[in-house]
Design a protein around this motif. Structure first.
Motif, PDB file in Angstrom:
ATOM      1  N   ASN A  79     -12.433 -11.026 -33.116  1.00  9.87           N
ATOM      2  CA  ASN A  79     -12.304 -12.534 -33.311  1.00  9.87           C
ATOM      3  C   ASN A  79     -12.693 -13.000 -34.768  1.00  9.87           C
ATOM      4  O   ASN A  79     -12.110 -13.854 -35.100  1.00  9.87           O
ATOM      5  CB  ASN A  79     -12.855 -13.192 -32.175  1.00  9.87           C
ATOM      6  CG  ASN A  79     -12.684 -13.117 -30.919  1.00  9.87           C
ATOM      7  OD1 ASN A  79     -13.279 -13.494 -29.771  1.00  9.87           O
ATOM      8  ND2 ASN A  79     -11.219 -12.335 -30.764  1.00  9.87           N
ATOM      9  N   LYS A 124      -9.497 -12.767 -36.620  1.00  8.95           N
ATOM     10  CA  LYS A 124      -8.230 -13.561 -35.848  1.00  8.95           C
ATOM     11  C   LYS A 124      -7.714 -12.378 -35.157  1.00  8.95           C
ATOM     12  O   LYS A 124      -6.254 -12.504 -35.019  1.00  8.95           O
ATOM     13  CB  LYS A 124      -7.376 -14.549 -36.760  1.00  8.95           C
ATOM     14  CG  LYS A 124      -8.094 -15.544 -37.305  1.00  8.95           C
ATOM     15  CD  LYS A 124      -7.239 -16.436 -38.309  1.00  8.95           C
ATOM     16  CE  LYS A 124      -8.168 -17.505 -38.863  1.00  8.95           C
ATOM     17  NZ  LYS A 124      -7.256 -18.299 -39.760  1.00  8.95           N
ATOM     18  N   ARG A 125      -8.404 -11.391 -34.655  1.00 13.65           N
ATOM     19  CA  ARG A 125      -7.539 -10.395 -33.614  1.00 13.65           C
ATOM     20  C   ARG A 125      -8.366 -10.624 -32.303  1.00 13.65           C
ATOM     21  O   ARG A 125      -9.268 -11.208 -32.106  1.00 13.65           O
ATOM     22  CB  ARG A 125      -7.717  -9.164 -34.494  1.00 13.65           C
ATOM     23  CG  ARG A 125      -7.429  -9.050 -35.956  1.00 13.65           C
ATOM     24  CD  ARG A 125      -7.419  -7.870 -36.220  1.00 13.65           C
ATOM     25  NE  ARG A 125      -6.103  -7.152 -36.417  1.00 13.65           N
ATOM     26  CZ  ARG A 125      -5.650  -5.904 -36.653  1.00 13.65           C
ATOM     27  NH1 ARG A 125      -6.721  -5.041 -36.922  1.00 13.65           N
ATOM     28  NH2 ARG A 125      -4.639  -5.277 -36.131  1.00 13.65           N
TER      29      ARG A 125
END
Length: 109
Positions: free
Chosen positions: A102, A105-106
């Protein structure tokens, strides 16, 4: 024809290799002796979108609650000592991987 596999052995700090490699890896297999915690940040950054991250943790005593402070330090969670400690350990490991992902942004699926 079928794609050819490129396997290149390297001898260096795995974290450095994962972060310095220009092309993302299709598969990253983390199998350290003990905790994979120190490798997770680099691993989630270097695995390709849709790639596979394989993680092995051999510090089950920590994940199952024998040392709660160490577990919190390594994984960011407090373990439960109960009959379901192995399930709890897996959930702690998955949550830690998700937290690292996170940050970039995964996410894990």
């Amino acid at each position: 024809g079928p794609p050819t596999a490129n396997v290149v052995p390297m001898e260096a700090d795995a974290r450095v290799i994962m972060l310095q490699t220009e092309k993302a890896f299709d598969v990253v297999d983390l199998d350290p002796y003990g905790t994979p915690a120190m490798l997770l940040d680099s691993a989630v950054q270097c695995v390709d979108e849709g790639g596979v991250l394989i993680v092995t943790a051999t510090d089950m005593a920590v994940l199952c609650g024998n040392n709660k402070e160490v577990c919190f330090h390594k994984y960011g969670s407090f373990p439960l000592r109960s009959k379901c400690c192995h399930e709890s350990a897996l959930r702690i490991l998955l949550a830690s991987i998700e937290q690292h992902a996170n940050r970039y942004k995964r996410h894990i699926v």
